[in-house]
Design a protein around this motif. Structure first.
Motif: not given
Length: 76
Positions: A58, A61-62, A64-66, A68-69, A74, A76
């Motif tokens: 988890r 993933r979090r 990676d999301k950060c 990518n933006i 980010v 939750k």
């Protein structure tokens, strides 16, 4: 750049593990530091490997999301 260290919303210390530990310790009373340490050690030992694996996945993933933006906040 280590995004997690610069982003309080992604602090690894607040992610997964300590949220569950806080729930476990909530409402309990201890007579001293040694009792707290014992309770925490026993709680860590009682968690299945999947619990730790899920937390790491988890977090990845979090993060990676950060990334990518562009490092923005980010959700939750």
């Amino acid at each position: 750049m280590n995004v997690a260290l610069k982003r309080p919303d992604l602090a690894p210390s607040d992610f997964h593990l300590f949220l569950h530990l806080k729930k476990f310790l909530g409402g309990q009373r201890f007579d001293g530091d040694d009792e707290v340490k014992t309770a925490v050690r026993e709680w860590f030992a009682s968690q299945a490997g999947e619990f730790y694996n899920e937390g790491i996945e988890r977090l990845v993933r979090r993060l990676d999301k950060c990334l990518n933006i562009g490092g923005d906040y980010v959700e939750k």
